[in-house]
Design a protein around this motif. Structure first.
Motif, PDB file in Angstrom:
ATOM      1  N   ARG A   1       0.830  -1.208   0.000  1.00 40.61           N
ATOM      2  CA  ARG A   1       0.000   0.000   0.000  1.00 40.61           C
ATOM      3  C   ARG A   1       0.857   1.247   0.000  1.00 40.61           C
ATOM      4  O   ARG A   1       1.915   1.288   0.630  1.00 40.61           O
ATOM      5  N   ILE A   2       0.377   2.267  -0.725  1.00 37.33           N
ATOM      6  CA  ILE A   2       0.999   3.595  -0.712  1.00 37.33           C
ATOM      7  C   ILE A   2      -0.106   4.571  -0.334  1.00 37.33           C
ATOM      8  O   ILE A   2      -1.140   4.620  -1.019  1.00 37.33           O
ATOM      9  N   ASP A   3       0.078   5.324   0.733  1.00 34.57           N
ATOM     10  CA  ASP A   3      -0.984   6.187   1.262  1.00 34.57           C
ATOM     11  C   ASP A   3      -2.288   5.400   1.382  1.00 34.57           C
ATOM     12  O   ASP A   3      -3.359   5.877   1.011  1.00 34.57           O
ATOM     13  N   ASP A   4      -2.142   4.176   1.824  1.00 33.19           N
ATOM     14  CA  ASP A   4      -3.274   3.287   2.060  1.00 33.19           C
ATOM     15  C   ASP A   4      -3.973   2.813   0.788  1.00 33.19           C
ATOM     16  O   ASP A   4      -5.020   2.176   0.862  1.00 33.19           O
ATOM     17  N   ARG A   5      -3.411   3.131  -0.386  1.00 33.35           N
ATOM     18  CA  ARG A   5      -4.021   2.627  -1.627  1.00 33.35           C
ATOM     19  C   ARG A   5      -3.164   1.477  -2.155  1.00 33.35           C
ATOM     20  O   ARG A   5      -1.946   1.562  -2.179  1.00 33.35           O
ATOM     21  N   ARG A   6      -3.828   0.416  -2.611  1.00 34.25           N
ATOM     22  CA  ARG A   6      -3.103  -0.794  -2.991  1.00 34.25           C
ATOM     23  C   ARG A   6      -2.312  -0.610  -4.289  1.00 34.25           C
ATOM     24  O   ARG A   6      -2.763   0.064  -5.212  1.00 34.25           O
ATOM     25  N   VAL A   7      -1.118  -1.203  -4.330  1.00 31.78           N
ATOM     26  CA  VAL A   7      -0.265  -1.190  -5.528  1.00 31.78           C
ATOM     27  C   VAL A   7       0.389  -2.569  -5.684  1.00 31.78           C
ATOM     28  O   VAL A   7       0.415  -3.360  -4.747  1.00 31.78           O
ATOM     29  N   VAL A   8       0.901  -2.822  -6.898  1.00 33.50           N
ATOM     30  CA  VAL A   8       1.773  -3.975  -7.120  1.00 33.50           C
ATOM     31  C   VAL A   8       3.192  -3.444  -7.203  1.00 33.50           C
ATOM     32  O   VAL A   8       3.427  -2.415  -7.856  1.00 33.50           O
ATOM     33  N   VAL A   9       4.123  -4.119  -6.540  1.00 31.48           N
ATOM     34  CA  VAL A   9       5.524  -3.691  -6.624  1.00 31.48           C
ATOM     35  C   VAL A   9       6.394  -4.874  -7.040  1.00 31.48           C
ATOM     36  O   VAL A   9       6.068  -6.017  -6.758  1.00 31.48           O
ATOM     37  N   GLY A  10       7.481  -4.543  -7.723  1.00 36.14           N
ATOM     38  CA  GLY A  10       8.399  -5.609  -8.101  1.00 36.14           C
ATOM     39  C   GLY A  10       9.741  -5.031  -8.490  1.00 36.14           C
ATOM     40  O   GLY A  10       9.843  -3.855  -8.849  1.00 36.14           O
ATOM     41  N   GLY A  11      10.770  -5.871  -8.386  1.00 33.89           N
ATOM     42  CA  GLY A  11      12.077  -5.405  -8.815  1.00 33.89           C
ATOM     43  C   GLY A  11      13.110  -6.514  -8.786  1.00 33.89           C
ATOM     44  O   GLY A  11      12.945  -7.526  -8.090  1.00 33.89           O
TER      45      GLY A  11
ATOM     46  N   SER B   1      -6.345   4.803  -9.285  1.00 34.87           N
ATOM     47  CA  SER B   1      -5.642   3.516  -9.251  1.00 34.87           C
ATOM     48  C   SER B   1      -5.653   2.816 -10.600  1.00 34.87           C
ATOM     49  O   SER B   1      -4.806   1.970 -10.868  1.00 34.87           O
ATOM     50  N   SER B   2      -6.629   3.152 -11.443  1.00 34.40           N
ATOM     51  CA  SER B   2      -6.655   2.601 -12.804  1.00 34.40           C
ATOM     52  C   SER B   2      -7.522   3.532 -13.636  1.00 34.40           C
ATOM     53  O   SER B   2      -8.132   4.461 -13.108  1.00 34.40           O
ATOM     54  N   VAL B   3      -7.576   3.258 -14.942  1.00 35.31           N
ATOM     55  CA  VAL B   3      -8.413   4.101 -15.804  1.00 35.31           C
ATOM     56  C   VAL B   3      -9.901   3.918 -15.501  1.00 35.31           C
ATOM     57  O   VAL B   3     -10.717   4.703 -15.964  1.00 35.31           O
ATOM     58  N   TYR B   4     -10.228   2.862 -14.737  1.00 32.51           N
ATOM     59  CA  TYR B   4     -11.638   2.578 -14.440  1.00 32.51           C
ATOM     60  C   TYR B   4     -12.169   3.358 -13.238  1.00 32.51           C
ATOM     61  O   TYR B   4     -13.327   3.267 -12.893  1.00 32.51           O
ATOM     62  N   GLN B   5     -11.250   4.066 -12.565  1.00 30.86           N
ATOM     63  CA  GLN B   5     -11.692   4.872 -11.417  1.00 30.86           C
ATOM     64  C   GLN B   5     -11.570   6.345 -11.755  1.00 30.86           C
ATOM     65  O   GLN B   5     -10.796   6.719 -12.623  1.00 30.86           O
ATOM     66  N   ARG B   6     -12.279   7.203 -11.039  1.00 30.40           N
ATOM     67  CA  ARG B   6     -12.124   8.630 -11.264  1.00 30.40           C
ATOM     68  C   ARG B   6     -10.896   9.130 -10.493  1.00 30.40           C
ATOM     69  O   ARG B   6     -10.415   8.463  -9.566  1.00 30.40           O
ATOM     70  N   THR B   7     -10.407  10.298 -10.874  1.00 32.21           N
ATOM     71  CA  THR B   7      -9.250  10.854 -10.173  1.00 32.21           C
ATOM     72  C   THR B   7      -9.642  11.109  -8.725  1.00 32.21           C
ATOM     73  O   THR B   7     -10.782  11.455  -8.426  1.00 32.21           O
ATOM     74  N   PRO B   8      -8.686  10.930  -7.818  1.00 25.70           N
ATOM     75  CA  PRO B   8      -9.022  11.181  -6.408  1.00 25.70           C
ATOM     76  C   PRO B   8      -9.268  12.671  -6.173  1.00 25.70           C
ATOM     77  O   PRO B   8      -8.944  13.507  -7.010  1.00 25.70           O
TER      78      PRO B   8
ATOM     79  N   ILE C   1      -5.875  21.700  -7.361  1.00 30.40           N
ATOM     80  CA  ILE C   1      -6.623  22.949  -7.205  1.00 30.40           C
ATOM     81  C   ILE C   1      -7.862  22.612  -6.392  1.00 30.40           C
ATOM     82  O   ILE C   1      -8.648  21.735  -6.785  1.00 30.40           O
ATOM     83  N   ASP C   2      -8.000  23.247  -5.254  1.00 27.31           N
ATOM     84  CA  ASP C   2      -9.059  22.943  -4.294  1.00 27.31           C
ATOM     85  C   ASP C   2      -9.117  21.433  -4.026  1.00 27.31           C
ATOM     86  O   ASP C   2     -10.191  20.831  -3.974  1.00 27.31           O
ATOM     87  N   GLY C   3      -7.948  20.830  -3.904  1.00 27.30           N
ATOM     88  CA  GLY C   3      -7.852  19.411  -3.581  1.00 27.30           C
ATOM     89  C   GLY C   3      -7.996  18.464  -4.759  1.00 27.30           C
ATOM     90  O   GLY C   3      -7.822  17.263  -4.613  1.00 27.30           O
ATOM     91  N   GLN C   4      -8.308  19.010  -5.932  1.00 28.20           N
ATOM     92  CA  GLN C   4      -8.487  18.167  -7.120  1.00 28.20           C
ATOM     93  C   GLN C   4      -7.177  18.081  -7.910  1.00 28.20           C
ATOM     94  O   GLN C   4      -6.676  19.107  -8.376  1.00 28.20           O
ATOM     95  N   PRO C   5      -6.605  16.873  -8.083  1.00 30.65           N
ATOM     96  CA  PRO C   5      -5.424  16.768  -8.939  1.00 30.65           C
ATOM     97  C   PRO C   5      -5.731  17.256 -10.361  1.00 30.65           C
ATOM     98  O   PRO C   5      -6.798  16.953 -10.912  1.00 30.65           O
TER      99      PRO C   5
ATOM    100  N   GLN D   1     -18.648  15.596 -14.418  1.00 34.36           N
ATOM    101  CA  GLN D   1     -17.954  15.055 -15.597  1.00 34.36           C
ATOM    102  C   GLN D   1     -16.893  14.048 -15.178  1.00 34.36           C
ATOM    103  O   GLN D   1     -16.729  13.010 -15.802  1.00 34.36           O
ATOM    104  N   LEU D   2     -16.135  14.407 -14.131  1.00 34.54           N
ATOM    105  CA  LEU D   2     -15.063  13.512 -13.676  1.00 34.54           C
ATOM    106  C   LEU D   2     -15.640  12.192 -13.157  1.00 34.54           C
ATOM    107  O   LEU D   2     -15.030  11.141 -13.302  1.00 34.54           O
ATOM    108  N   ASP D   3     -16.843  12.255 -12.575  1.00 35.88           N
ATOM    109  CA  ASP D   3     -17.490  11.022 -12.103  1.00 35.88           C
ATOM    110  C   ASP D   3     -17.809  10.085 -13.274  1.00 35.88           C
ATOM    111  O   ASP D   3     -17.782   8.872 -13.135  1.00 35.88           O
ATOM    112  N   GLU D   4     -18.128  10.682 -14.416  1.00 35.88           N
ATOM    113  CA  GLU D   4     -18.544   9.887 -15.577  1.00 35.88           C
ATOM    114  C   GLU D   4     -17.383   9.405 -16.431  1.00 35.88           C
ATOM    115  O   GLU D   4     -17.495   8.416 -17.146  1.00 35.88           O
ATOM    116  N   LEU D   5     -16.270  10.164 -16.426  1.00 38.95           N
ATOM    117  CA  LEU D   5     -15.159   9.861 -17.327  1.00 38.95           C
ATOM    118  C   LEU D   5     -14.359   8.679 -16.814  1.00 38.95           C
ATOM    119  O   LEU D   5     -13.411   8.834 -16.059  1.00 38.95           O
TER     120      LEU D   5
END
Lengths: 73, 518
Positions: B82-92, B255-262, B322-326, B504-508
């Protein structure tokens, strides 16, 4: 003693040289002004120190990344 | 009969895998001033969040005479975290084992990392170090099977596919060459550690053999080369900073293209107006100003994360809030070629617009565009082709887009600054047209000027007439822009716009398709 190269970020020509060899300069002080794309582009000192070398003169053409002066600190 | 014996063996193998290349290999890695892959993972992730995949993967090892030596852990470490409590895959790659050069299980894990990220729809962070394949392994048992079958999927397909699905971040901690260097480039964000990393298509020995050029790996592919080549987005002072930049980049993305921006809570007032904005743009259009300061004054405090600063330097790109929106920030840097779009700046621009479009990140564009870069070098570099690809990326962008006409807006390059349905604001300092006045009048009115009794007076008269028409007010009167604003009102106006675009961001959501671009 550290030396710092002052590089031109752009291709252009030297318009004015603002310092002489031996002058002390602070980081961010304007060393010379270039003319490029119809604008006056200041070239600033990357560090506090003394101007050790000036490698260009007014009206001379300069290339991107060319060392135009050297600062010693 | 119980399975205690196998379970004991499993425990032994898991322990073995964690030993990596053994105390010697680890000491050697530390001796170079570099972290091991497990230390990198622990530095990157939220504390204690690593969940390893394939904990007991190993390969049987043989000496040159084919004598069995024992098991060697796979030299690729993989898992969830997890990064900032959001799940990720890591490898190296585990460089303490055979210089990170992949053994069969290691290679399989490295490819599986990409599949995992796509399957679970979460970002992938690669921590790269190593030289890819080795001729040694191709001559050995397990490496001489004749390669993959003709019908197997190319292992590069998943690398290409991932970039359309999930955020992909690559960090170089040491020398990265061959296949890992390819992975480095195939990322949404790449960062190298200045004091330990190099990125090379091929290392010094190969280069010396092929070209007779004797160079160190730093001279070939150190940070000073790749900050300017555009191969990496950012250079960090050391590995820890590189890992922190990786974390920071991901904070702006879904986290993916299927989610809206945080969107995040914001302490910075949406009504904040900086007085310095009133006189930041000089009235004399030959004088420069600091566009980075303009950005910093307007976006949420300390939220601007610039990328690729030293590549295509006439164009600034980065992420901010801007106002918390990336948001994605585009801005011309008038200190370099007056902000003109060079071939490099155009490549940087297009790539950044595609990043924002892919992850549905709204764009705010501060325009001070004198046009495409001109002159012999610019023609040789094919500026117009890269430039038109940038124009196409903007023209086909599907994201909310705010264009702020700060100063200049000349020529075809200006078209790259507007997406369809852009919200357009103008500052009183705006100047725009097909060509800047100084050059344009002499060309367009040369007959009239030459025929006049006093050509200089005629030229000045025409210039004055056109300059008057350049007043910012007509574009507001004719609704040529949405609003002509006091520069100090930019932040409050943008914060309002951020509120408007939330539905709009909710729909995109979902993958974005690009067609071939110039």
């Amino acid at each position: 003693m550290a030396t710092h190269n002052v590089e031109s970020e752009v291709t252009g020509s030297v318009w004015k040289v603002q310092v002489d060899v031996g002058d002390s300069v602070a980081e961010g002080d304007v060393i010379l002004i270039l003319e490029s794309m119809k604008m006056e582009i200041p070239v600033e000192s990357p560090a506090d120190g003394t101007v050790a070398e000036l490698r260009v003169q007014p009206e001379e053409a300069v290339q991107e990344d060319q060392v135009v002066a050297v600062i010693e600190s | 009969m119980s399975w205690a014996e196998e379970v004991e063996e499993l425990k032994r193998r898991r322990k073995l895998a964690k030993q990596q290349g053994g105390p010697e290999g680890i000491a050697k890695q530390h001796g170079y001033g570099r972290m091991t892959i497990r230390e990198r993972i622990d530095t990157l992730l939220d504390k204690g969040s690593f969940q390893e995949q394939g904990k007991a993967t190993a390969v049987p090892d043989y000496d040159d005479d084919d004598n069995f030596l024992g098991f060697v852990p796979a030299n690729y470490v993989l898992g969830f975290g997890r990064i900032d409590d959001r799940r990720v895959v890591v490898g190296g790659e585990d460089f303490t084992l055979k210089g990170g050069s992949p053994n069969a299980a290691g290679l399989r894990k490295s490819i599986y990392a990409e599949h995992l990220a796509i399957q679970y729809k979460i970002p992938l962070v690669r921590m790269l170090e190593g030289g890819g394949g080795s001729v040694k392994s191709s001559g050995k048992r397990g490496g001489s099977s004749g390669g993959d079958s003709v019908f197997s999927e190319p292992r590069f397909k998943v690398i290409a596919d991932a970039m359309g699905e999930v955020p992909v971040v690559s960090m170089a901690g040491g020398a990265v060459a061959g296949f890992p260097a390819g992975r480095m480039a195939a990322s949404h964000f790449s960062v190298m550690s200045a004091d330990t990393a190099q990125i090379l298509v091929a290392g010094p020995k190969v280069v010396e053999r092929a070209l007779g050029v004797d160079m160190t790996k730093d001279e070939l592919g150190g940070a000073q080369i790749h900050a300017k080549s555009g191969v990496v987005d950012n250079v960090a002072a050391n590995e820890t900073e590189a890992l922190m930049q990786s974390r920071r980049f991901l904070s702006y993305l879904p986290s993916s293209v299927y989610q809206r921006t945080p969107r995040y809570p914001c302490d910075d007032s949406s009504e904040r107006m900086e007085n310095d904005l009133l006189d930041v743009v000089p009235r004399d259009s030959r004088s420069v100003f600091n566009m980075r300061e303009v950005i910093e004054m307007i976006v949420d405090l300390d939220s601007f994360f610039e990328m690729s600063k030293d590549f295509g330097r006439s164009q600034i790109v980065g992420l901010a809030r801007i106002d918390g929106q990336p948001v994605g920030i585009l801005a011309n840097n008038n200190r370099v070629y007056a902000g003109a779009m060079t071939a490099e700046a155009a490549q940087k621009y297009r790539r950044f617009v595609e990043l924002c479009d892919t992850f549905h990140i709204p764009v705010v564009n501060f325009i001070d565009q004198p046009g495409f870069m001109i002159g012999p070098e610019a023609e040789k570099k094919g500026t117009i082709r890269y430039g038109m690809a940038a124009v196409a990326a903007a023209a086909q962008a599907t994201i909310p887009w705010c264009a702020i006409q700060v100063h200049k807006g000349f020529g075809v390059a200006t078209a790259a600054h507007y997406a369809p349905n852009a919200y357009v604001l103008a500052w009183p300092s705006v100047e725009s047209g097909a060509l800047p006045l100084e050059g344009g009048v002499a060309v367009a009115f040369h007959r009239e000027i030459e025929a006049a009794d006093d050509p200089v007076a005629k030229r000045t008269e025409i210039e004055e007439r056109l300059r008057a028409a350049r007043s910012p007010f007509p574009r507001a009167e004719s609704f040529g822009v949405h609003e002509l604003i006091d520069p100090r009102e930019t932040r409050p106006t943008l914060c309002q716009w951020i509120d408007w675009i939330q539905p709009q961001l909710d729909e995109l959501k979902g993958p974005v398709k690009f067609s071939m671009r110039p």
